[in-house]
Design a protein around this motif. Sequence first.
Motif, PDB file in Angstrom:
ATOM      1  N   ALA A   1     106.885  61.159  30.571  1.00 51.98           N
ATOM      2  CA  ALA A   1     105.802  60.462  31.274  1.00 51.98           C
ATOM      3  C   ALA A   1     106.332  59.259  32.047  1.00 51.98           C
ATOM      4  O   ALA A   1     105.901  58.981  33.176  1.00 51.98           O
ATOM      5  N   MET A   2     107.294  58.541  31.440  1.00 52.03           N
ATOM      6  CA  MET A   2     107.880  57.374  32.101  1.00 52.03           C
ATOM      7  C   MET A   2     108.628  57.799  33.366  1.00 52.03           C
ATOM      8  O   MET A   2     108.499  57.172  34.421  1.00 52.03           O
ATOM      9  N   MET A   3     109.392  58.884  33.269  1.00 56.91           N
ATOM     10  CA  MET A   3     110.133  59.372  34.427  1.00 56.91           C
ATOM     11  C   MET A   3     109.188  59.884  35.512  1.00 56.91           C
ATOM     12  O   MET A   3     109.461  59.740  36.700  1.00 56.91           O
ATOM     13  N   LYS A   4     108.057  60.452  35.091  1.00 58.27           N
ATOM     14  CA  LYS A   4     107.070  60.928  36.060  1.00 58.27           C
ATOM     15  C   LYS A   4     106.493  59.763  36.855  1.00 58.27           C
ATOM     16  O   LYS A   4     106.268  59.860  38.066  1.00 58.27           O
ATOM     17  N   GLY A   5     106.257  58.634  36.160  1.00 57.52           N
ATOM     18  CA  GLY A   5     105.757  57.437  36.839  1.00 57.52           C
ATOM     19  C   GLY A   5     106.783  56.870  37.806  1.00 57.52           C
ATOM     20  O   GLY A   5     106.441  56.453  38.920  1.00 57.52           O
ATOM     21  N   MET A   6     108.053  56.892  37.384  1.00 55.81           N
ATOM     22  CA  MET A   6     109.127  56.374  38.235  1.00 55.81           C
ATOM     23  C   MET A   6     109.293  57.208  39.494  1.00 55.81           C
ATOM     24  O   MET A   6     109.793  56.730  40.506  1.00 55.81           O
ATOM     25  N   LYS A   7     108.862  58.467  39.433  1.00 59.46           N
ATOM     26  CA  LYS A   7     108.953  59.360  40.599  1.00 59.46           C
ATOM     27  C   LYS A   7     108.193  58.771  41.788  1.00 59.46           C
ATOM     28  O   LYS A   7     108.560  58.999  42.942  1.00 59.46           O
ATOM     29  N   TYR A   8     107.156  58.001  41.493  1.00 57.07           N
ATOM     30  CA  TYR A   8     106.359  57.384  42.558  1.00 57.07           C
ATOM     31  C   TYR A   8     106.801  55.947  42.841  1.00 57.07           C
ATOM     32  O   TYR A   8     106.781  55.508  43.994  1.00 57.07           O
ATOM     33  N   ILE A   9     107.190  55.235  41.793  1.00 59.55           N
ATOM     34  CA  ILE A   9     107.555  53.826  41.949  1.00 59.55           C
ATOM     35  C   ILE A   9     108.898  53.667  42.659  1.00 59.55           C
ATOM     36  O   ILE A   9     109.050  52.840  43.566  1.00 59.55           O
ATOM     37  N   PHE A  10     109.892  54.471  42.256  1.00 56.39           N
ATOM     38  CA  PHE A  10     111.244  54.330  42.788  1.00 56.39           C
ATOM     39  C   PHE A  10     111.323  54.529  44.302  1.00 56.39           C
ATOM     40  O   PHE A  10     111.947  53.732  45.004  1.00 56.39           O
ATOM     41  N   PRO A  11     110.698  55.585  44.863  1.00 57.01           N
ATOM     42  CA  PRO A  11     110.745  55.756  46.326  1.00 57.01           C
ATOM     43  C   PRO A  11     110.128  54.579  47.087  1.00 57.01           C
ATOM     44  O   PRO A  11     110.630  54.195  48.149  1.00 57.01           O
ATOM     45  N   VAL A  12     109.047  53.996  46.538  1.00 55.46           N
ATOM     46  CA  VAL A  12     108.426  52.827  47.181  1.00 55.46           C
ATOM     47  C   VAL A  12     109.406  51.661  47.183  1.00 55.46           C
ATOM     48  O   VAL A  12     109.539  50.937  48.183  1.00 55.46           O
ATOM     49  N   MET A  13     110.115  51.471  46.063  1.00 51.29           N
ATOM     50  CA  MET A  13     111.129  50.413  45.992  1.00 51.29           C
ATOM     51  C   MET A  13     112.229  50.639  47.016  1.00 51.29           C
ATOM     52  O   MET A  13     112.699  49.686  47.656  1.00 51.29           O
ATOM     53  N   ILE A  14     112.638  51.901  47.173  1.00 50.69           N
ATOM     54  CA  ILE A  14     113.698  52.221  48.133  1.00 50.69           C
ATOM     55  C   ILE A  14     113.258  51.883  49.555  1.00 50.69           C
ATOM     56  O   ILE A  14     114.033  51.315  50.345  1.00 50.69           O
ATOM     57  N   VAL A  15     112.005  52.218  49.905  1.00 51.43           N
ATOM     58  CA  VAL A  15     111.493  51.895  51.245  1.00 51.43           C
ATOM     59  C   VAL A  15     111.533  50.388  51.471  1.00 51.43           C
ATOM     60  O   VAL A  15     111.993  49.910  52.522  1.00 51.43           O
ATOM     61  N   TRP A  16     111.069  49.640  50.484  1.00 51.63           N
ATOM     62  CA  TRP A  16     111.023  48.169  50.603  1.00 51.63           C
ATOM     63  C   TRP A  16     112.435  47.589  50.725  1.00 51.63           C
ATOM     64  O   TRP A  16     112.699  46.736  51.591  1.00 51.63           O
ATOM     65  N   LEU A  17     113.355  48.056  49.882  1.00 53.35           N
ATOM     66  CA  LEU A  17     114.728  47.536  49.909  1.00 53.35           C
ATOM     67  C   LEU A  17     115.446  47.932  51.193  1.00 53.35           C
ATOM     68  O   LEU A  17     116.184  47.132  51.778  1.00 53.35           O
ATOM     69  N   ALA A  18     115.242  49.181  51.630  1.00 52.22           N
ATOM     70  CA  ALA A  18     115.940  49.673  52.820  1.00 52.22           C
ATOM     71  C   ALA A  18     115.538  48.907  54.079  1.00 52.22           C
ATOM     72  O   ALA A  18     116.305  48.855  55.047  1.00 52.22           O
TER      73      ALA A  18
END
Length: 232
Positions: A172-189
Amino acid sequence: MGVIAKAIGWLLNEIYGIVGIWGIAIIILTIIVKCALYPLYAMQTKSTANMAKVQPKLQEIQRKYAKDQETMNLKIQELYKEEKINPAAGCLPMLIQMPIIFGLFRLLRNPLEFMGTDTNILFAVHDSFLWMTDLTQPDKWILPFAAGIATYVSFAMTNKLNATPGNDQANAMMKGMKYIFPVMIVWLARTYPAGLSIYWFISQLIQIVINIRLAQIRKKLNNEDTKKKKKK
Protein backbone atom coordinates in the motif's frame (compact mmCIF):
# COMPACT_ATOMS: atom_id res chain seq x y z
CA MET A 1 29.97 12.52 -3.65
CA GLY A 2 33.03 14.41 -4.93
CA VAL A 3 34.86 11.17 -5.79
CA ILE A 4 31.82 9.84 -7.65
CA ALA A 5 31.35 13.17 -9.45
CA LYS A 6 34.99 13.10 -10.55
CA ALA A 7 34.69 9.51 -11.85
CA ILE A 8 31.49 10.34 -13.74
CA GLY A 9 33.13 13.52 -15.02
CA TRP A 10 36.05 11.53 -16.44
CA LEU A 11 33.68 9.10 -18.17
CA LEU A 12 31.46 11.89 -19.47
CA ASN A 13 34.50 13.73 -20.80
CA GLU A 14 35.67 10.61 -22.64
CA ILE A 15 32.23 10.09 -24.17
CA TYR A 16 31.99 13.77 -25.15
CA GLY A 17 35.40 13.52 -26.81
CA ILE A 18 33.93 10.83 -29.08
CA VAL A 19 30.45 12.20 -29.85
CA GLY A 20 31.09 15.95 -29.53
CA ILE A 21 27.57 16.74 -28.28
CA TRP A 22 27.04 17.24 -24.54
CA GLY A 23 23.39 16.13 -24.52
CA ILE A 24 24.19 12.93 -26.45
CA ALA A 25 27.12 12.27 -24.09
CA ILE A 26 24.72 12.41 -21.10
CA ILE A 27 22.32 10.00 -22.83
CA ILE A 28 25.14 7.53 -23.56
CA LEU A 29 26.33 7.84 -19.95
CA THR A 30 22.79 7.01 -18.80
CA ILE A 31 22.68 3.90 -20.98
CA ILE A 32 26.05 2.73 -19.59
CA VAL A 33 24.90 3.23 -15.98
CA LYS A 34 21.58 1.41 -16.49
CA CYS A 35 23.25 -1.49 -18.30
CA ALA A 36 25.76 -1.80 -15.45
CA LEU A 37 22.89 -1.95 -12.95
CA TYR A 38 20.87 -4.55 -14.87
CA PRO A 39 22.32 -7.59 -13.02
CA LEU A 40 21.21 -6.00 -9.74
CA TYR A 41 17.68 -5.50 -11.07
CA ALA A 42 17.59 -9.15 -12.15
CA MET A 43 18.80 -10.17 -8.68
CA GLN A 44 16.06 -8.00 -7.15
CA THR A 45 13.38 -9.71 -9.25
CA LYS A 46 14.59 -13.20 -8.35
CA SER A 47 14.75 -12.25 -4.66
CA THR A 48 11.18 -10.89 -4.75
CA ALA A 49 9.95 -14.05 -6.49
CA ASN A 50 11.60 -16.17 -3.78
CA MET A 51 10.12 -13.95 -1.07
CA ALA A 52 6.64 -14.52 -2.49
CA LYS A 53 7.28 -18.27 -2.59
CA VAL A 54 8.20 -18.48 1.12
CA GLN A 55 5.42 -16.18 2.37
CA PRO A 56 3.35 -19.06 3.84
CA LYS A 57 6.40 -20.33 5.79
CA LEU A 58 7.24 -16.79 6.89
CA GLN A 59 3.71 -16.15 8.15
CA GLU A 60 3.73 -19.47 10.00
CA ILE A 61 6.94 -18.48 11.82
CA GLN A 62 5.46 -15.08 12.69
CA ARG A 63 2.34 -16.70 14.13
CA LYS A 64 4.24 -19.39 16.02
CA TYR A 65 6.78 -17.06 17.62
CA ALA A 66 4.63 -13.93 17.93
CA LYS A 67 5.53 -13.60 21.63
CA ASP A 68 9.23 -14.35 21.19
CA GLN A 69 10.75 -11.71 18.90
CA GLU A 70 14.33 -12.97 19.24
CA THR A 71 13.45 -16.53 18.25
CA MET A 72 11.23 -15.26 15.43
CA ASN A 73 14.09 -13.23 13.94
CA LEU A 74 16.42 -16.22 14.26
CA LYS A 75 13.94 -18.55 12.52
CA ILE A 76 13.33 -16.01 9.74
CA GLN A 77 17.08 -15.70 9.15
CA GLU A 78 17.34 -19.51 9.01
CA LEU A 79 14.49 -19.58 6.47
CA TYR A 80 16.19 -16.97 4.29
CA LYS A 81 19.45 -18.91 4.46
CA GLU A 82 17.73 -22.20 3.64
CA GLU A 83 15.88 -20.68 0.66
CA LYS A 84 18.96 -18.64 -0.43
CA ILE A 85 17.14 -15.32 -0.13
CA ASN A 86 18.89 -11.99 0.38
CA PRO A 87 16.30 -9.51 1.79
CA ALA A 88 18.63 -6.61 1.00
CA ALA A 89 18.76 -7.48 -2.72
CA GLY A 90 15.64 -5.43 -3.39
CA CYS A 91 17.32 -2.25 -2.18
CA LEU A 92 20.63 -2.64 -3.98
CA PRO A 93 19.74 -0.93 -7.30
CA MET A 94 18.40 2.17 -5.54
CA LEU A 95 21.26 2.28 -3.00
CA ILE A 96 23.82 2.20 -5.81
CA GLN A 97 21.92 4.52 -8.15
CA MET A 98 21.36 7.34 -5.63
CA PRO A 99 25.08 8.21 -5.18
CA ILE A 100 25.40 8.25 -8.98
CA ILE A 101 22.49 10.71 -9.25
CA PHE A 102 23.89 12.93 -6.49
CA GLY A 103 27.36 12.78 -8.04
CA LEU A 104 25.96 13.69 -11.45
CA PHE A 105 24.00 16.54 -9.87
CA ARG A 106 27.17 17.98 -8.36
CA LEU A 107 29.01 17.49 -11.63
CA LEU A 108 26.38 19.27 -13.73
CA ARG A 109 26.01 22.09 -11.22
CA ASN A 110 29.75 22.77 -11.21
CA PRO A 111 31.42 20.79 -14.05
CA LEU A 112 34.70 22.71 -14.02
CA GLU A 113 35.32 21.63 -10.41
CA PHE A 114 35.40 17.97 -11.45
CA MET A 115 36.40 18.10 -15.12
CA GLY A 116 39.15 20.70 -15.11
CA THR A 117 39.26 24.09 -16.81
CA ASP A 118 39.54 22.85 -20.37
CA THR A 119 38.00 25.49 -22.67
CA ASN A 120 36.19 22.79 -24.67
CA ILE A 121 34.44 21.54 -21.53
CA LEU A 122 33.62 25.09 -20.46
CA PHE A 123 31.68 25.60 -23.69
CA ALA A 124 30.37 22.02 -23.88
CA VAL A 125 28.44 22.16 -20.59
CA HIS A 126 26.57 25.21 -21.88
CA ASP A 127 25.70 23.48 -25.16
CA SER A 128 22.22 23.76 -26.58
CA PHE A 129 20.38 20.48 -27.15
CA LEU A 130 17.08 20.09 -28.97
CA TRP A 131 14.87 22.95 -27.68
CA MET A 132 17.15 23.69 -24.67
CA THR A 133 19.57 26.57 -25.06
CA ASP A 134 21.80 25.74 -22.06
CA LEU A 135 21.98 22.34 -20.35
CA THR A 136 23.24 23.88 -17.10
CA GLN A 137 19.91 25.71 -16.76
CA PRO A 138 16.56 24.10 -15.86
CA ASP A 139 13.98 23.29 -18.48
CA LYS A 140 10.72 24.47 -16.93
CA TRP A 141 8.10 22.44 -18.77
CA ILE A 142 8.79 19.74 -21.36
CA LEU A 143 11.51 17.68 -19.64
CA PRO A 144 10.02 17.85 -16.12
CA PHE A 145 6.61 16.57 -17.24
CA ALA A 146 8.15 13.98 -19.57
CA ALA A 147 10.33 12.79 -16.66
CA GLY A 148 7.28 12.71 -14.36
CA ILE A 149 5.23 10.60 -16.79
CA ALA A 150 8.13 8.22 -17.45
CA THR A 151 8.70 7.91 -13.68
CA TYR A 152 5.03 7.09 -13.08
CA VAL A 153 5.00 4.33 -15.70
CA SER A 154 8.34 2.93 -14.53
CA PHE A 155 7.36 3.07 -10.84
CA ALA A 156 3.97 1.43 -11.49
CA MET A 157 5.65 -1.42 -13.38
CA THR A 158 8.28 -1.85 -10.66
CA ASN A 159 5.61 -1.96 -7.93
CA LYS A 160 3.66 -4.60 -9.79
CA LEU A 161 6.80 -6.59 -10.46
CA ASN A 162 8.09 -6.50 -6.88
CA ALA A 163 4.82 -6.64 -4.93
CA THR A 164 5.05 -9.29 -2.20
CA PRO A 165 1.88 -11.26 -1.41
CA GLY A 166 0.88 -10.95 2.24
CA ASN A 167 2.82 -7.72 2.79
CA ASP A 168 -0.19 -5.44 2.40
CA GLN A 169 1.26 -2.54 4.38
CA ALA A 170 4.42 -2.27 2.26
CA ASN A 171 2.45 -2.77 -0.96
CA ALA A 172 0.00 0.00 0.00
CA MET A 173 2.87 2.37 0.82
CA MET A 174 4.54 1.69 -2.54
CA LYS A 175 1.20 2.20 -4.29
CA GLY A 176 0.93 5.65 -2.70
CA MET A 177 4.50 6.51 -3.70
CA LYS A 178 3.56 5.67 -7.30
CA TYR A 179 1.66 8.97 -7.34
CA ILE A 180 3.78 11.05 -4.97
CA PHE A 181 7.21 10.29 -6.48
CA PRO A 182 6.42 11.43 -10.06
CA VAL A 183 5.02 14.73 -8.71
CA MET A 184 8.26 15.23 -6.76
CA ILE A 185 10.28 14.52 -9.90
CA VAL A 186 8.32 17.15 -11.88
CA TRP A 187 8.89 19.73 -9.14
CA LEU A 188 12.61 18.93 -8.76
CA ALA A 189 13.25 18.74 -12.51
CA ARG A 190 11.96 22.31 -12.90
CA THR A 191 14.81 23.52 -10.66
CA TYR A 192 17.64 21.11 -11.58
CA PRO A 193 20.00 21.53 -14.55
CA ALA A 194 18.44 20.26 -17.78
CA GLY A 195 21.34 17.81 -18.15
CA LEU A 196 20.28 16.04 -14.95
CA SER A 197 16.65 15.96 -16.13
CA ILE A 198 17.83 14.34 -19.37
CA TYR A 199 19.65 11.70 -17.32
CA TRP A 200 16.56 10.96 -15.22
CA PHE A 201 14.12 10.90 -18.16
CA ILE A 202 16.28 8.57 -20.26
CA SER A 203 17.00 6.35 -17.24
CA GLN A 204 13.26 5.90 -16.65
CA LEU A 205 12.65 5.04 -20.30
CA ILE A 206 15.38 2.42 -20.08
CA GLN A 207 13.92 1.21 -16.77
CA ILE A 208 10.59 0.60 -18.51
CA VAL A 209 12.36 -1.63 -21.05
CA ILE A 210 14.24 -3.38 -18.22
CA ASN A 211 10.95 -3.94 -16.35
CA ILE A 212 9.44 -5.62 -19.41
CA ARG A 213 12.43 -7.98 -19.50
CA LEU A 214 12.26 -8.57 -15.72
CA ALA A 215 8.54 -9.37 -15.98
CA GLN A 216 9.46 -12.12 -18.45
CA ILE A 217 12.05 -13.46 -15.99
CA ARG A 218 9.49 -13.34 -13.14
CA LYS A 219 6.95 -15.22 -15.27
CA LYS A 220 9.54 -17.87 -16.13
CA LEU A 221 10.44 -18.31 -12.43
CA ASN A 222 6.76 -18.65 -11.50
CA ASN A 223 6.21 -21.24 -14.25
CA GLU A 224 9.22 -23.23 -13.04
CA ASP A 225 7.93 -23.11 -9.47
CA THR A 226 4.47 -24.28 -10.61
CA LYS A 227 6.01 -27.21 -12.51
CA LYS A 228 7.99 -28.24 -9.41
CA LYS A 229 4.84 -28.19 -7.27
CA LYS A 230 2.97 -30.35 -9.80
CA LYS A 231 5.80 -32.91 -9.81
CA LYS A 232 5.60 -33.14 -6.02
